[in-house]
Design an enzyme around this catalytic site. Structure first.
Site, PDB file in Angstrom:
ATOM      1  N   GLU A  99       0.741  -1.213   0.575  1.00 28.16           N
ATOM      2  CA  GLU A  99      -0.337   0.031   0.378  1.00 28.16           C
ATOM      3  C   GLU A  99       0.600   1.582  -0.237  1.00 28.16           C
ATOM      4  O   GLU A  99       2.210   1.264   0.188  1.00 28.16           O
ATOM      5  CB  GLU A  99      -0.899   0.045   1.427  1.00 28.16           C
ATOM      6  CG  GLU A  99      -2.200  -0.146   1.173  1.00 28.16           C
ATOM      7  CD  GLU A  99      -2.909   0.921   0.618  1.00 28.16           C
ATOM      8  OE1 GLU A  99      -2.651   1.535  -0.226  1.00 28.16           O
ATOM      9  OE2 GLU A  99      -4.115   0.350   1.047  1.00 28.16           O
ATOM     10  N   ASP A 100       0.426   1.885  -0.400  1.00 28.19           N
ATOM     11  CA  ASP A 100       0.580   3.637  -0.688  1.00 28.19           C
ATOM     12  C   ASP A 100       1.139   4.229   0.999  1.00 28.19           C
ATOM     13  O   ASP A 100       2.427   4.475   1.031  1.00 28.19           O
ATOM     14  CB  ASP A 100       0.713   4.943  -1.433  1.00 28.19           C
ATOM     15  CG  ASP A 100      -0.964   4.717  -1.209  1.00 28.19           C
ATOM     16  OD1 ASP A 100      -1.776   4.009  -0.285  1.00 28.19           O
ATOM     17  OD2 ASP A 100      -1.868   5.822  -1.688  1.00 28.19           O
ATOM     18  N   ARG A 166       0.914  12.613  -8.629  1.00 32.26           N
ATOM     19  CA  ARG A 166       0.995  11.683  -8.698  1.00 32.26           C
ATOM     20  C   ARG A 166       2.598  11.133  -8.245  1.00 32.26           C
ATOM     21  O   ARG A 166       3.067  10.229  -7.975  1.00 32.26           O
ATOM     22  CB  ARG A 166      -0.099  10.210  -8.773  1.00 32.26           C
ATOM     23  CG  ARG A 166      -1.232  10.380  -8.106  1.00 32.26           C
ATOM     24  CD  ARG A 166      -1.692   8.709  -9.420  1.00 32.26           C
ATOM     25  NE  ARG A 166      -3.052   8.392  -9.107  1.00 32.26           N
ATOM     26  CZ  ARG A 166      -3.490   8.371  -7.725  1.00 32.26           C
ATOM     27  NH1 ARG A 166      -3.310   7.706  -6.348  1.00 32.26           N
ATOM     28  NH2 ARG A 166      -5.331   7.995  -7.379  1.00 32.26           N
TER      29      ARG A 166
HETATM   30  P1  IMP Z   1      -7.325   4.394   5.886  1.00 30.82           P
HETATM   31  O1  IMP Z   1      -7.792   3.755   4.903  1.00 30.82           O
HETATM   32  O2  IMP Z   1      -7.653   5.884   5.867  1.00 30.82           O
HETATM   33  O3  IMP Z   1      -6.092   4.008   5.965  1.00 30.82           O
HETATM   34  O4  IMP Z   1      -6.318   5.057   3.799  1.00 30.82           O
HETATM   35  C1  IMP Z   1      -5.702   4.201   2.624  1.00 30.82           C
HETATM   36  C2  IMP Z   1      -5.783   4.842   1.535  1.00 30.82           C
HETATM   37  O5  IMP Z   1      -6.421   6.048   1.921  1.00 30.82           O
HETATM   38  C3  IMP Z   1      -4.421   5.360   1.294  1.00 30.82           C
HETATM   39  O6  IMP Z   1      -4.310   4.026   0.578  1.00 30.82           O
HETATM   40  C4  IMP Z   1      -4.635   6.152   0.366  1.00 30.82           C
HETATM   41  O7  IMP Z   1      -4.871   6.640  -1.471  1.00 30.82           O
HETATM   42  C5  IMP Z   1      -5.414   7.302   0.822  1.00 30.82           C
HETATM   43  N1  IMP Z   1      -4.562   8.794   1.693  1.00 30.82           N
HETATM   44  C6  IMP Z   1      -4.805   8.552   3.089  1.00 30.82           C
HETATM   45  N2  IMP Z   1      -3.645   9.037   3.276  1.00 30.82           N
HETATM   46  C7  IMP Z   1      -3.602   9.757   2.286  1.00 30.82           C
HETATM   47  C8  IMP Z   1      -2.890  11.186   2.444  1.00 30.82           C
HETATM   48  O8  IMP Z   1      -1.993  11.957   3.178  1.00 30.82           O
HETATM   49  N3  IMP Z   1      -2.358  12.098   1.075  1.00 30.82           N
HETATM   50  C9  IMP Z   1      -2.720  11.130  -0.182  1.00 30.82           C
HETATM   51  N4  IMP Z   1      -3.742   9.452   0.258  1.00 30.82           N
HETATM   52  C10 IMP Z   1      -4.028   9.060   0.847  1.00 30.82           C
HETATM   53 MG    MG Z   2      -3.836   3.782  -1.993  1.00 29.85          MG
END
Ligand code: IMP
Ligand code: MG
Length: 176
Positions: A99-100, A166
């Site tokens: 994951e990123d 990106r």
């Molecule tokens: P989560 O489900 O809240 O953990 O979010 C995961 C996904 O949200 C990541 O795979 C990103 O695609 C996106 N995301 C979360 N934080 C950021 C950020 O600071 N910048 C850009 N994308 C984010």
């Molecule tokens: Mg993502």
């Protein structure tokens, strides 16, 4: 978006990112000890990290992709949908999800549950380039990660704002 780019404050330079990925690759290699691992890159954000990571790994890999979505603008909606599912059989295999970023943790939890219920890997390991620990809503931690960051919305190196930024080789944020 062009004007916005000038306002970006760099958190991690291209060099810092590449150096850290090399360290993460080494840790992963040490863990797999030459066993083949199925890499699952979570589109679109993780593409950049995945490519650089696997090139630095010595472990034999097979590459798969899937796509999930939960974000709108700078907010995680918690409403996760699978846009592209896994189209290969990974039952009984060693699997590494790439994951990123892990932010609230909702996507990571969703993916780990989905894999356990539907795909039955032998072992599931999770890695993310960035770890926003302070934003976590779910008690979940990646097995490996690159950098821990504050609760800021970041862009670059795969991470986007409304689809933009990106392709920046560094990671940055917009100061208030
Ligand atoms: P989560 O489900 O809240 O953990 O979010 C995961 C996904 O949200 C990541 O795979 C990103 O695609 C996106 N995301 C979360 N934080 C950021 C950020 O600071 N910048 C850009 N994308 C984010
Ligand atoms: Mg993502």
């Amino acid at each position: 978006m062009e004007n916005l780019e000038e306002k970006l404050k760099v958190i991690f330079t291209e060099e810092q990112i590449q150096k850290r990925i090399k360290e993460v690759a080494k840790k992963i290699d040490d863990d797999y000890k030459g066993k083949t691992v199925i890499i699952i890159s979570v589109l679109k954000g993780a593409i950049f990290f995945t490519v650089d990571l696997v090139k630095k790994m010595k472990t034999p890999i097979m590459l798969e992709v899937m796509q999930v979505s939960s974000y709108q603008g700078t907010q995680s909606t918690g409403n996760i949908i699978v846009k592209k599912g896994l189209d290969t059989d990974i039952e009984g295999k060693d699997v590494l999800i790439v994951e990123d970023i892990i932010d609230t943790g909702l996507t990571a939890r969703f993916l780990t549950d989905l894999f356990k219920i539907k795909h039955h890997p032998k072992k599931l390991v999770f890695t993310a380039l960035l770890n926003k620990k302070c934003a976590r809503q779910i008690d979940i931690e990646p097995d490996f990660y690159g950098f821990e960051i504050d609760d800021k919305f970041v862009v670059g190196y795969g991470l986007d704002y409304k689809g933009y930024f990106r392709n920046l080789p560094f990671i940055g944020y917009f100061p208030e």
